[in-house]
Design a protein around this motif. Structure first.
Motif, PDB file in Angstrom:
ATOM      1  N   PRO A  40      19.331  51.993 -13.944  1.00 28.57           N
ATOM      2  CA  PRO A  40      17.993  52.085 -13.576  1.00 28.57           C
ATOM      3  C   PRO A  40      17.602  50.788 -12.889  1.00 28.57           C
ATOM      4  O   PRO A  40      16.768  50.597 -11.815  1.00 28.57           O
ATOM      5  CB  PRO A  40      17.171  51.856 -14.947  1.00 28.57           C
ATOM      6  CG  PRO A  40      18.282  52.000 -16.029  1.00 28.57           C
ATOM      7  CD  PRO A  40      19.648  52.014 -15.361  1.00 28.57           C
ATOM      8  N   ILE A  41      18.354  49.433 -13.220  1.00 32.64           N
ATOM      9  CA  ILE A  41      18.149  48.151 -12.769  1.00 32.64           C
ATOM     10  C   ILE A  41      19.452  47.664 -12.538  1.00 32.64           C
ATOM     11  O   ILE A  41      20.451  48.116 -13.058  1.00 32.64           O
ATOM     12  CB  ILE A  41      17.071  47.395 -13.350  1.00 32.64           C
ATOM     13  CG1 ILE A  41      17.567  46.929 -14.837  1.00 32.64           C
ATOM     14  CG2 ILE A  41      15.730  47.850 -13.662  1.00 32.64           C
ATOM     15  CD1 ILE A  41      16.925  45.860 -15.598  1.00 32.64           C
ATOM     16  N   CYS A  42      19.459  46.721 -11.807  1.00 35.58           N
ATOM     17  CA  CYS A  42      20.684  45.509 -11.589  1.00 35.58           C
ATOM     18  C   CYS A  42      21.349  45.535 -13.263  1.00 35.58           C
ATOM     19  O   CYS A  42      20.798  45.180 -14.078  1.00 35.58           O
ATOM     20  CB  CYS A  42      20.718  44.333 -11.064  1.00 35.58           C
ATOM     21  SG  CYS A  42      21.815  43.266 -11.048  1.00 35.58           S
ATOM     22  N   ARG A  43      22.532  45.584 -13.325  1.00 31.70           N
ATOM     23  CA  ARG A  43      23.319  45.437 -14.725  1.00 31.70           C
ATOM     24  C   ARG A  43      23.235  44.046 -15.124  1.00 31.70           C
ATOM     25  O   ARG A  43      23.738  43.593 -16.119  1.00 31.70           O
ATOM     26  CB  ARG A  43      24.861  46.124 -14.439  1.00 31.70           C
ATOM     27  CG  ARG A  43      24.643  47.430 -14.251  1.00 31.70           C
ATOM     28  CD  ARG A  43      26.211  48.078 -14.254  1.00 31.70           C
ATOM     29  NE  ARG A  43      26.436  49.284 -13.705  1.00 31.70           N
ATOM     30  CZ  ARG A  43      26.059  50.305 -14.425  1.00 31.70           C
ATOM     31  NH1 ARG A  43      25.579  50.297 -15.782  1.00 31.70           N
ATOM     32  NH2 ARG A  43      26.026  51.599 -13.979  1.00 31.70           N
ATOM     33  N   CYS A  44      22.669  43.249 -14.202  1.00 35.93           N
ATOM     34  CA  CYS A  44      22.617  41.628 -14.443  1.00 35.93           C
ATOM     35  C   CYS A  44      21.488  41.547 -15.471  1.00 35.93           C
ATOM     36  O   CYS A  44      21.290  40.461 -16.108  1.00 35.93           O
ATOM     37  CB  CYS A  44      22.234  40.995 -13.402  1.00 35.93           C
ATOM     38  SG  CYS A  44      20.970  41.079 -12.336  1.00 35.93           S
ATOM     39  N   GLY A  45      20.659  42.499 -15.552  1.00 43.11           N
ATOM     40  CA  GLY A  45      19.432  42.538 -16.533  1.00 43.11           C
ATOM     41  C   GLY A  45      18.192  42.057 -16.066  1.00 43.11           C
ATOM     42  O   GLY A  45      17.175  42.081 -16.684  1.00 43.11           O
ATOM     43  N   THR A  46      18.100  41.876 -14.621  1.00 45.37           N
ATOM     44  CA  THR A  46      16.762  41.328 -14.086  1.00 45.37           C
ATOM     45  C   THR A  46      16.540  42.185 -12.842  1.00 45.37           C
ATOM     46  O   THR A  46      17.656  42.759 -12.231  1.00 45.37           O
ATOM     47  CB  THR A  46      17.090  39.792 -13.630  1.00 45.37           C
ATOM     48  OG1 THR A  46      18.188  39.824 -12.816  1.00 45.37           O
ATOM     49  CG2 THR A  46      17.396  38.874 -14.829  1.00 45.37           C
ATOM     50  N   VAL A  47      15.254  41.836 -12.607  1.00 46.44           N
ATOM     51  CA  VAL A  47      14.948  42.593 -11.042  1.00 46.44           C
ATOM     52  C   VAL A  47      14.195  41.637 -10.182  1.00 46.44           C
ATOM     53  O   VAL A  47      13.328  40.802 -10.520  1.00 46.44           O
ATOM     54  CB  VAL A  47      13.802  43.814 -11.377  1.00 46.44           C
ATOM     55  CG1 VAL A  47      13.338  44.399 -10.076  1.00 46.44           C
ATOM     56  CG2 VAL A  47      14.591  44.825 -12.265  1.00 46.44           C
TER      57      VAL A  47
END
Length: 203
Positions: A40-47
């Motif tokens: 759903p979003i970047c796997r880095c955990g941020t948008v």
């Protein structure tokens, strides 16, 4: 006469029902991508609002990036196609302005689904500079659809020459900044040129 012509151009923008349908189609694309297993979003955990590093695992994972310009051009092209088909739609009856943007969103959404399929992801890795490309996050895909809609709106509001100049300007700008643009992206995906691939890689 001039006012009549401008109203005719703007008439391809939908009313509230057309906008609602376009949003629902975009959300359906997002849901389909989630079912495909897309993050759903970047796997880095941020948008992030912008990500400017093309050769990185976070490219195509945030809201906007260098390829957002290409999606604006998609909208310009979709509007041009809809405008060319205006007379045909008029002959078929109904209200073309209620369908033009939802159809454009459907086409863009279809491309987003195709682009994030294993076939196209592997194709990108094999023949373009996107060696580590792993597909888009759902947030990025929905943002891409949004940028396409922005291009559609701009095409409806701007004179034809201004739309053409904007598309060419975006192509030249991204060519200079990242050695890539919509034209080269399509060319390398369909019929790769090794010399271009080396040049894009900085070789």
């Amino acid at each position: 006469m001039g006012a009549t012509r401008n109203r005719s151009r703007r008439s391809l923008l939908p009313g509230s029902n057309g906008w609602l349908l376009a949003v629902l189609i975009a959300l359906a694309v997002g849901a389909a991508e989630l079912l495909m297993g897309r993050a759903p979003i970047c796997r880095c955990g941020t948008v992030k609002p912008w990500w400017g590093v093309v050769h990185s695992s976070q490219n195509s994972q945030h809201i906007a990036d260098w390829y957002s310009f290409s999606h604006v051009i998609h909208g310009l092209l979709f509007y041009a196609a809809a405008h060319l088909l205006w007379r045909r739609w008029k002959l078929l009856g109904g209200n073309p302005s209620a369908r033009a943007l939802p159809i454009a969103v459907a086409f863009e959404g279809f491309w987003e689904l195709l682009e994030n399929s294993p076939v196209i992801i592997n194709r990108y890795r094999a023949v373009t500079i996107s060696w580590g490309y792993a597909g888009d996050s759902v947030v990025n895909s929905l943002a891409d659809i949004g940028f396409m809609a922005l291009g559609f709106i701009l095409a409806a509001r701007l004179p034809v020459r201004a739309s053409i100049a904007l598309a060419i300007g975006f192509e030249l700008f991204t060519l200079v900044m990242i050695r890539d643009n919509l034209t080269l992206n399509v060319l390398m995906l369909v019929s790769p040129v090794e010399a271009i691939r080396h040049w894009q890689a900085g070789a």
